[in-house]
Write a protein that holds these residues in place. Structure first.
Motif, PDB file in Angstrom:
ATOM      1  N   MET A 230       0.869  -0.828   5.770  1.00  0.00           N
ATOM      2  CA  MET A 230       1.743  -1.619   5.827  1.00  0.00           C
ATOM      3  C   MET A 230       1.879  -2.474   7.634  1.00  0.00           C
ATOM      4  O   MET A 230       2.140  -3.575   7.864  1.00  0.00           O
ATOM      5  CB  MET A 230       2.830  -1.283   5.702  1.00  0.00           C
ATOM      6  CG  MET A 230       3.253  -0.678   3.710  1.00  0.00           C
ATOM      7  SD  MET A 230       2.111  -1.921   2.631  1.00  0.00           S
ATOM      8  CE  MET A 230       3.443  -3.206   2.393  1.00  0.00           C
TER       9      MET A 230
ATOM     10  N   SER B  24       0.870  -1.206   0.313  1.00  0.00           N
ATOM     11  CA  SER B  24      -0.351   0.490  -0.117  1.00  0.00           C
ATOM     12  C   SER B  24       1.239   0.725  -0.054  1.00  0.00           C
ATOM     13  O   SER B  24       2.159   1.243   0.460  1.00  0.00           O
ATOM     14  CB  SER B  24      -0.835   0.077   1.172  1.00  0.00           C
ATOM     15  OG  SER B  24      -1.256   0.835   1.458  1.00  0.00           O
ATOM     16  N   ASP B  25       0.414   2.632  -0.323  1.00  0.00           N
ATOM     17  CA  ASP B  25       1.042   3.696  -0.413  1.00  0.00           C
ATOM     18  C   ASP B  25       1.121   4.078   1.083  1.00  0.00           C
ATOM     19  O   ASP B  25       1.447   5.120   1.206  1.00  0.00           O
ATOM     20  CB  ASP B  25       0.828   4.299  -1.469  1.00  0.00           C
ATOM     21  CG  ASP B  25      -0.336   5.172  -1.261  1.00  0.00           C
ATOM     22  OD1 ASP B  25      -1.489   4.361  -0.793  1.00  0.00           O
ATOM     23  OD2 ASP B  25      -0.750   6.000  -1.787  1.00  0.00           O
ATOM     24  N   ASN B  26       0.145   3.517   2.338  1.00  0.00           N
ATOM     25  CA  ASN B  26       0.368   4.162   3.289  1.00  0.00           C
ATOM     26  C   ASN B  26       1.001   3.482   4.442  1.00  0.00           C
ATOM     27  O   ASN B  26       0.642   2.006   4.755  1.00  0.00           O
ATOM     28  CB  ASN B  26      -1.298   3.863   3.312  1.00  0.00           C
ATOM     29  CG  ASN B  26      -1.602   5.259   4.484  1.00  0.00           C
ATOM     30  OD1 ASN B  26      -0.812   4.508   5.556  1.00  0.00           O
ATOM     31  ND2 ASN B  26      -2.758   5.809   4.647  1.00  0.00           N
ATOM     32  N   VAL B  27       1.954   4.049   4.788  1.00  0.00           N
ATOM     33  CA  VAL B  27       2.684   2.734   6.054  1.00  0.00           C
ATOM     34  C   VAL B  27       1.575   2.573   7.352  1.00  0.00           C
ATOM     35  O   VAL B  27       2.637   1.929   7.547  1.00  0.00           O
ATOM     36  CB  VAL B  27       3.556   4.424   6.591  1.00  0.00           C
ATOM     37  CG1 VAL B  27       4.349   3.450   8.164  1.00  0.00           C
ATOM     38  CG2 VAL B  27       4.904   4.774   5.515  1.00  0.00           C
TER      39      VAL B  27
END
Ligand SMILES: [Zn+2]
Lengths: 141, 447
Positions: B400, B394-397
């Motif tokens: 993750m 995902s582009d979202n930490v």
């Protein structure tokens, strides 16, 4: 209006960031902006490149896990309270910001910020209504 | 034979498979008769067996019924090493037409031998294995088991020729060539290890080949390592290949000891050739049907090297119901693990397959992973390294970190142990093209 961003998974160990940058440089990919967010032993590197397709191909061929998403580039007046005004406009429409970071280049007197929203179209409409400039790829590269 | 019955079956009936449907009373008679013969033969020819029988005060004539097998001495892997190479053979070498050997990871390998009749039996049980999985003449079969001393490649090969399939004896390795051959040769069925096939599914994806669209592979038999139902679902849903489990081990005959039928619900043991028992690995006493324990096998027809009560170390249980396919030979549950790959972590028994199940519960596809065990301040630490794929990213930490937590929680639910899950870059965990190596045990064993 929307800009393509590539997020790349990196292990947080010496050399992993420079190895990726070398890979991109060797392939002749120009990075407009690069932003690293870390979480303990890993990080996500977000890049914006003028040739997003090429950047993505290069990164995936080199064996990295990467994902693309769309973001919005907004002109933020470079004066005290400039960013606060943008956020207030978003708040008034109850549009949450997932994350944001500064774009490396400026547009005239304005700074450019990259924003990620859950609902990009609603956010763009709200910002335009409030009179903020939303940059397209043409304005940036 | 009744002609209309044959017609009704429309070529789906194969004479070799008739033995799978033998009436149970007849099957037990055959087993007892063969058991008594193999005990007499071993007692006469194999010193180790005779000595162990004498130590227990037993004579071959003491075996009067099948249940008496419980009194006989066990045979274990180290016995095969100690008698290396031919100590358990019962015939002169002039009668032995084939030998195979296990890969010896420590010390000497284990050598097994076959007479011409053993080779015929082996072919027959593999044919029954293949028919049960729906293979037939007309199939073009890519055999990815290793050829050579390992029993997998040549064992399957004999049975594949027996059913009249077209065999491609490609052996393992060279994944891109495997996919190329699969495509260009019009392969319809495959044999191999499940972990290698999963690796091939990934290889095909990287090559831009869609298993379902570009290949004609319809079915496969998979074995030589424990695997899970989740792995089967993954294989079947991503590749469209119907995946059948097969069971065997070199010490007994190689592949061909047991096989799944079209019901894919447990493995039928070819009981006319192999007598199966399940015992408690600690007490070595038989467990009730349906209870898990260690599988113990006696070969009933092998001549060159019969084995009596061989402890397989494989953990399974007898299925208690009758199979819907109508076969009368009993079924064992899929081998989920081996009694000797059990890990003891902070005093808790953990099998690597449990970690795999936990990862598959979190992600639809099985990521590459490595179990790393270390010891810190006298306490075992369990770390599971999981390779990230583009699909998981995902582009979202925060997302993750959530994924990391979900992995960790799932492992804890299944094993009862806290695990540190580390997300790793693709390709950072070493691949093996055969049996998957999933464990790095860095704990120092105190003397
Ligand atoms: Zn069945």
């Amino acid at each position: 209006m929307k800009i393509r961003q590539i997020s790349i998974f990196l292990e947080n160990r010496p050399g992993s960031l420079s190895a990726l940058c070398r890979t991109l440089a060797d392939a002749g990919v120009n990075l407009s902006t690069l932003m690293l967010s870390e979480a303990g032993e890993f990080g996500l590197l977000r890049i914006i490149a003028s040739d997003a397709d090429k950047a993505q191909t290069v990164v995936e061929k080199a064996g990295y896990a990467a994902t693309t998403s769309e973001v919005v580039a907004i002109q933020v007046p470079d004066k005290p309270g400039g960013l606060a005004a943008v956020l207030t406009a978003l708040d008034s429409h109850q549009i949450p910001v997932e994350y944001m970071y500064a774009f490396a280049q400026r547009s005239g007197r304005d700074a450019i910020m990259i924003f990620r929203f859950g609902d990009l179209d609603r956010a763009i409409a709200a910002l335009k209504e409030a009179g903020f400039g939303v940059c397209g790829a043409i304005d940036l590269f | 034979m009744i002609p209309h019955l044959w017609n009704d079956l429309e070529g789906t009936f194969f004479p070799e498979s008739a033995l799978d449907y033998m009436p149970e009373s007849r099957l037990r008679e055959v087993q007892l008769q063969r058991l008594r013969a193999v005990i007499a033969l071993s007692y006469e020819k194999v010193q180790l067996f005779r000595e162990r029988m004498e130590a227990k005060g037993l004579k071959p004539a003491d075996v009067r019924q099948l249940a008496d097998v419980c009194q006989l001495p066990f045979l274990v892997k180290t016995d095969l090493r100690d008698t290396y190479p031919y100590g358990l053979f019962t015939v002169p070498m002039s009668e032995v037409v084939r030998v195979h050997a296990s890969s010896g990871t420590t010390g000497k390998p284990i050598v097994v031998g076959y007479t011409a009749q053993d080779m015929e039996v082996w072919k027959q049980v593999i044919m029954r294995t293949l028919y049960a999985a729906g293979f037939s003449r007309g199939d073009i079969v890519q055999n990815m088991y290793g050829y050579g001393l390992f029993t997998g490649g040549l064992g399957l090969h004999g049975g594949l020729e027996g059913i009249g399939a077209t065999v491609i004896p490609i052996s393992g390795g060279n994944s891109e060539r495997q996919i190329m051959v699969m495509k260009d040769f019009g392969v319809t069925a495959i044999c191999g290890t499940p972990s290698y096939f999963i690796h091939l599914i990934e290889t095909a994806q990287k090559m831009g080949i869609d298993f379902k669209r570009d290949l004609k592979v319809k079915r496969g038999v998979f074995g030589a390592e424990p695997w899970s139902d989740q792995m089967r679902q993954y294989i079947e849903s991503t590749s469209g290949v119907q995946a059948f489990d097969i069971y065997g081990l070199s010490e007994i005959i190689g592949p061909g000891v047991g096989a799944e039928c079209e019901c894919q619900d447990g493995l039928h043991i070819f009981e006319d050739h192999f007598l199966a028992e399940i015992v408690d690995p600690k007490t070595l006493e038989p467990v009730p049907d349906g209870t898990e324990g260690e599988l113990v096998i006696t070969t009933l027809s092998k001549q060159a090297m019969p084995v009596i009560r061989y402890r397989t170390r494989d953990i399974t249980a007898f299925e208690t119901s009758c199979c819907r396919c109508g076969r009368t030979c009993r079924r064992i549950r899929r081998i989920s693990r081996r009694s000797d790959d059990m890990l003891i972590i902070r005093g808790v028994n953990v099998y690597p397959s449990q970690i795999e199940t936990a990862l598959l519960k979190t992600e639809a596809s099985l990521p590459h992973y490595l179990i790393v065990l270390t010891r810190k301040d006298g306490l075992d630490q369990l770390e599971v390294r999981v390779e990230i794929t583009g699909g998981m990213l995902s582009d979202n930490v925060g997302a993750m970190e959530q994924l990391q937590k979900r992995f960790s929680r799932s492992i804890e639910q299944i094993t009862g142990l806290h695990a540190t899950v580390t997300l790793a870059q693709p390709g950072s965990i070493t691949r093996s093209e055969g049996k998957a190596k999933r464990l790095l045990d860095q704990r120092e064993i105190p003397n």
